[in-house]
Scaffold this active site. Structure first.
Site, PDB file in Angstrom:
ATOM      1  N   THR A 167      -1.832  -4.569   3.080  1.00 31.25           N
ATOM      2  CA  THR A 167      -3.657  -3.630   2.614  1.00 31.25           C
ATOM      3  C   THR A 167      -3.749  -4.064   1.758  1.00 31.25           C
ATOM      4  O   THR A 167      -4.536  -4.311   1.052  1.00 31.25           O
ATOM      5  CB  THR A 167      -2.820  -2.682   3.120  1.00 31.25           C
ATOM      6  OG1 THR A 167      -2.631  -2.215   4.560  1.00 31.25           O
ATOM      7  CG2 THR A 167      -4.249  -1.087   2.985  1.00 31.25           C
ATOM      8  N   HIS A 195      -9.364  -7.574   7.757  1.00 31.20           N
ATOM      9  CA  HIS A 195      -9.723  -6.675   8.848  1.00 31.20           C
ATOM     10  C   HIS A 195      -8.319  -7.079   9.438  1.00 31.20           C
ATOM     11  O   HIS A 195      -8.905  -8.331   9.927  1.00 31.20           O
ATOM     12  CB  HIS A 195     -10.231  -6.177   9.255  1.00 31.20           C
ATOM     13  CG  HIS A 195      -9.843  -4.901  10.199  1.00 31.20           C
ATOM     14  ND1 HIS A 195      -9.445  -3.895  10.041  1.00 31.20           N
ATOM     15  CD2 HIS A 195      -9.902  -5.109  11.663  1.00 31.20           C
ATOM     16  CE1 HIS A 195      -8.876  -3.259  11.354  1.00 31.20           C
ATOM     17  NE2 HIS A 195      -9.097  -3.758  12.284  1.00 31.20           N
ATOM     18  N   TYR A 200     -13.949   3.149  11.978  1.00 28.26           N
ATOM     19  CA  TYR A 200     -12.950   3.752  11.330  1.00 28.26           C
ATOM     20  C   TYR A 200     -13.054   4.940  11.004  1.00 28.26           C
ATOM     21  O   TYR A 200     -12.331   5.668  10.010  1.00 28.26           O
ATOM     22  CB  TYR A 200     -13.524   2.949   9.900  1.00 28.26           C
ATOM     23  CG  TYR A 200     -13.282   1.971   9.183  1.00 28.26           C
ATOM     24  CD1 TYR A 200     -11.478   1.269   8.610  1.00 28.26           C
ATOM     25  CD2 TYR A 200     -13.813   1.118   9.119  1.00 28.26           C
ATOM     26  CE1 TYR A 200     -10.990   0.317   8.666  1.00 28.26           C
ATOM     27  CE2 TYR A 200     -13.218  -0.095   8.070  1.00 28.26           C
ATOM     28  CZ  TYR A 200     -12.183   0.100   8.353  1.00 28.26           C
ATOM     29  OH  TYR A 200     -12.245  -1.755   8.123  1.00 28.26           O
ATOM     30  N   PHE A 229      -9.573   8.121   0.980  1.00 27.48           N
ATOM     31  CA  PHE A 229     -11.226   7.048   0.711  1.00 27.48           C
ATOM     32  C   PHE A 229     -11.442   6.498   1.573  1.00 27.48           C
ATOM     33  O   PHE A 229     -12.434   5.435   1.468  1.00 27.48           O
ATOM     34  CB  PHE A 229      -9.922   5.081   0.650  1.00 27.48           C
ATOM     35  CG  PHE A 229      -9.137   5.418   1.502  1.00 27.48           C
ATOM     36  CD1 PHE A 229      -9.841   5.013   2.675  1.00 27.48           C
ATOM     37  CD2 PHE A 229      -7.782   5.888   1.688  1.00 27.48           C
ATOM     38  CE1 PHE A 229      -8.640   4.252   3.812  1.00 27.48           C
ATOM     39  CE2 PHE A 229      -7.112   5.283   2.874  1.00 27.48           C
ATOM     40  CZ  PHE A 229      -7.333   4.974   3.548  1.00 27.48           C
ATOM     41  N   GLU A 250     -10.875  -2.734  19.460  1.00 26.97           N
ATOM     42  CA  GLU A 250     -11.774  -3.144  18.468  1.00 26.97           C
ATOM     43  C   GLU A 250     -12.023  -4.380  18.368  1.00 26.97           C
ATOM     44  O   GLU A 250     -13.728  -4.170  18.162  1.00 26.97           O
ATOM     45  CB  GLU A 250     -10.535  -3.545  17.409  1.00 26.97           C
ATOM     46  CG  GLU A 250      -9.805  -2.103  17.370  1.00 26.97           C
ATOM     47  CD  GLU A 250      -9.129  -1.853  15.178  1.00 26.97           C
ATOM     48  OE1 GLU A 250      -8.971  -3.278  15.122  1.00 26.97           O
ATOM     49  OE2 GLU A 250      -8.895  -1.360  14.626  1.00 26.97           O
ATOM     50  N   LYS A 283     -14.769  -8.819   5.498  1.00 28.95           N
ATOM     51  CA  LYS A 283     -15.199  -7.785   4.722  1.00 28.95           C
ATOM     52  C   LYS A 283     -16.069  -8.349   3.861  1.00 28.95           C
ATOM     53  O   LYS A 283     -16.211  -9.685   2.915  1.00 28.95           O
ATOM     54  CB  LYS A 283     -14.123  -7.284   3.798  1.00 28.95           C
ATOM     55  CG  LYS A 283     -13.196  -6.575   4.938  1.00 28.95           C
ATOM     56  CD  LYS A 283     -12.528  -5.463   4.168  1.00 28.95           C
ATOM     57  CE  LYS A 283     -11.206  -5.069   5.022  1.00 28.95           C
ATOM     58  NZ  LYS A 283     -10.254  -4.007   5.126  1.00 28.95           N
ATOM     59  N   ARG A 287      -1.769 -10.221  11.564  1.00 31.04           N
ATOM     60  CA  ARG A 287      -1.239  -9.095  10.683  1.00 31.04           C
ATOM     61  C   ARG A 287      -0.559  -9.515   9.708  1.00 31.04           C
ATOM     62  O   ARG A 287       0.035  -9.434   7.837  1.00 31.04           O
ATOM     63  CB  ARG A 287      -0.047  -8.444  10.779  1.00 31.04           C
ATOM     64  CG  ARG A 287      -1.122  -7.251  11.922  1.00 31.04           C
ATOM     65  CD  ARG A 287      -1.940  -5.888  11.315  1.00 31.04           C
ATOM     66  NE  ARG A 287      -1.970  -5.147  10.338  1.00 31.04           N
ATOM     67  CZ  ARG A 287      -2.182  -4.241   9.810  1.00 31.04           C
ATOM     68  NH1 ARG A 287      -3.516  -4.284  10.059  1.00 31.04           N
ATOM     69  NH2 ARG A 287      -1.852  -3.224   8.748  1.00 31.04           N
ATOM     70  N   ASN A 335      -9.900  -5.786   0.350  1.00 27.20           N
ATOM     71  CA  ASN A 335      -8.930  -6.642   0.239  1.00 27.20           C
ATOM     72  C   ASN A 335      -9.263  -7.685   1.688  1.00 27.20           C
ATOM     73  O   ASN A 335      -7.997  -8.355   2.486  1.00 27.20           O
ATOM     74  CB  ASN A 335      -7.965  -5.799   1.691  1.00 27.20           C
ATOM     75  CG  ASN A 335      -7.794  -5.134   2.249  1.00 27.20           C
ATOM     76  OD1 ASN A 335      -9.370  -5.044   2.957  1.00 27.20           O
ATOM     77  ND2 ASN A 335      -7.256  -4.287   3.205  1.00 27.20           N
TER      78      ASN A 335
HETATM   79  P1  ADP Z   1      -4.684  -2.534   7.308  1.00 24.83           P
HETATM   80  O1  ADP Z   1      -6.720  -2.263   7.311  1.00 24.83           O
HETATM   81  O2  ADP Z   1      -4.100  -3.584   6.441  1.00 24.83           O
HETATM   82  O3  ADP Z   1      -4.718  -1.537   8.754  1.00 24.83           O
HETATM   83  P2  ADP Z   1      -5.508   0.752   6.683  1.00 24.83           P
HETATM   84  O4  ADP Z   1      -5.595   0.671   8.106  1.00 24.83           O
HETATM   85  O5  ADP Z   1      -4.446   2.033   6.316  1.00 24.83           O
HETATM   86  O6  ADP Z   1      -4.950  -0.620   6.085  1.00 24.83           O
HETATM   87  O7  ADP Z   1      -6.898   1.206   6.042  1.00 24.83           O
HETATM   88  C1  ADP Z   1      -7.599   0.694   6.337  1.00 24.83           C
HETATM   89  C2  ADP Z   1      -9.386   0.257   4.886  1.00 24.83           C
HETATM   90  O8  ADP Z   1      -9.074   1.076   3.780  1.00 24.83           O
HETATM   91  C3  ADP Z   1      -8.150  -1.292   4.488  1.00 24.83           C
HETATM   92  O9  ADP Z   1      -7.897  -1.624   5.079  1.00 24.83           O
HETATM   93  C4  ADP Z   1      -8.089  -0.787   3.086  1.00 24.83           C
HETATM   94  O10 ADP Z   1     -10.331  -1.633   2.967  1.00 24.83           O
HETATM   95  C5  ADP Z   1      -8.966   0.425   2.961  1.00 24.83           C
HETATM   96  N1  ADP Z   1      -7.654   1.516   1.776  1.00 24.83           N
HETATM   97  C6  ADP Z   1      -6.659   1.780   2.535  1.00 24.83           C
HETATM   98  N2  ADP Z   1      -6.236   2.418   1.648  1.00 24.83           N
HETATM   99  C7  ADP Z   1      -6.860   3.126   0.686  1.00 24.83           C
HETATM  100  C8  ADP Z   1      -6.603   3.082  -0.445  1.00 24.83           C
HETATM  101  N3  ADP Z   1      -5.785   4.242  -1.068  1.00 24.83           N
HETATM  102  N4  ADP Z   1      -8.008   2.943  -1.375  1.00 24.83           N
HETATM  103  C9  ADP Z   1      -9.346   1.827  -1.197  1.00 24.83           C
HETATM  104  N5  ADP Z   1      -8.973   1.456   0.307  1.00 24.83           N
HETATM  105  C10 ADP Z   1      -8.280   1.476   1.068  1.00 24.83           C
HETATM  106 MG    MG Z   2      -5.590  -0.968   9.846  1.00 29.01          MG
END
Ligand code: ADP
Ligand code: MG
Length: 139
Positions: free
Chosen positions: A93, A117, A51, A59, A128, A11, A87, A114
């Site tokens: 996350t 992805h 997304y 968010f 994807e 990212k 993962r 974070n």
């Molecule tokens: P992951 O990337 O671990 O699969 P999610 O699919 O739930 O997590 O969320 C996609 C992305 O959205 C996350 O990697 C993070 O960058 C962002 N995100 C998730 N939850 C939050 C939150 N509560 N506040 C801000 N950004 C978030």
């Molecule tokens: Mg995800």
């Protein structure tokens, strides 16, 4: 065990911090093969489409702004059980909750910023990797 594909996105936060090399090395050291890879500045449309599953989440706007705030590195990875293994490699996350040694623990800042992805299911790994590498990869 079955061969799976998963999409890695390094990212904008991690690219800005010049951590893309270290992250890719950790991925390679863990045994993943890189099928295709490139750096790209995502358009708003491409990020929103990627997304789309999160578009009702509070968010979503912040997430899209972040993902287009600078270039990302996209990589289609392949390995036995690539989806769960990747993962595990990247961690939770929220970097604060990620296990020691994971990519998000080492390179992430907060739940939004974070670092990486990873696809969340075998099916999404296929979808994807095709979303970004349709012309490079056979499905
Ligand atoms: P992951 O990337 O671990 O699969 P999610 O699919 O739930 O997590 O969320 C996609 C992305 O959205 C996350 O990697 C993070 O960058 C962002 N995100 C998730 N939850 C939050 C939150 N509560 N506040 C801000 N950004 C978030
Ligand atoms: Mg995800």
């Amino acid at each position: 065990m079955a061969i799976q594909r998963t999409l890695c996105i390094i990212k904008p936060d991690a690219v800005r911090a010049r951590n893309q090399g270290a992250i890719l090395q950790q991925i390679l050291d863990a045994g993943f093969n890189v099928l295709a890879m490139r750096q790209e500045q995502l358009s708003r449309e491409k990020a929103e489409g990627f997304y789309a599953v999160h578009k009702e989440r509070p968010f979503f706007g912040e997430l899209v702004e972040f993902m287009i705030s600078g270039p990302v590195v996209l990589a289609a990875l392949e390995a036995d059980d690539a989806v769960p293994r990747y993962r595990e490699l990247i961690g939770a996350t929220d970097p604060a909750k990620a296990a020691e040694g994971t990519v998000r623990k080492k390179y992430g800042t907060d739940i939004g910023n974070n670092a990486v992805h990873g696809s969340d299911s075998e099916e999404n790994g296929k979808i994807e990797t095709q979303y970004f590498f349709a012309s490079e990869l056979s499905s």
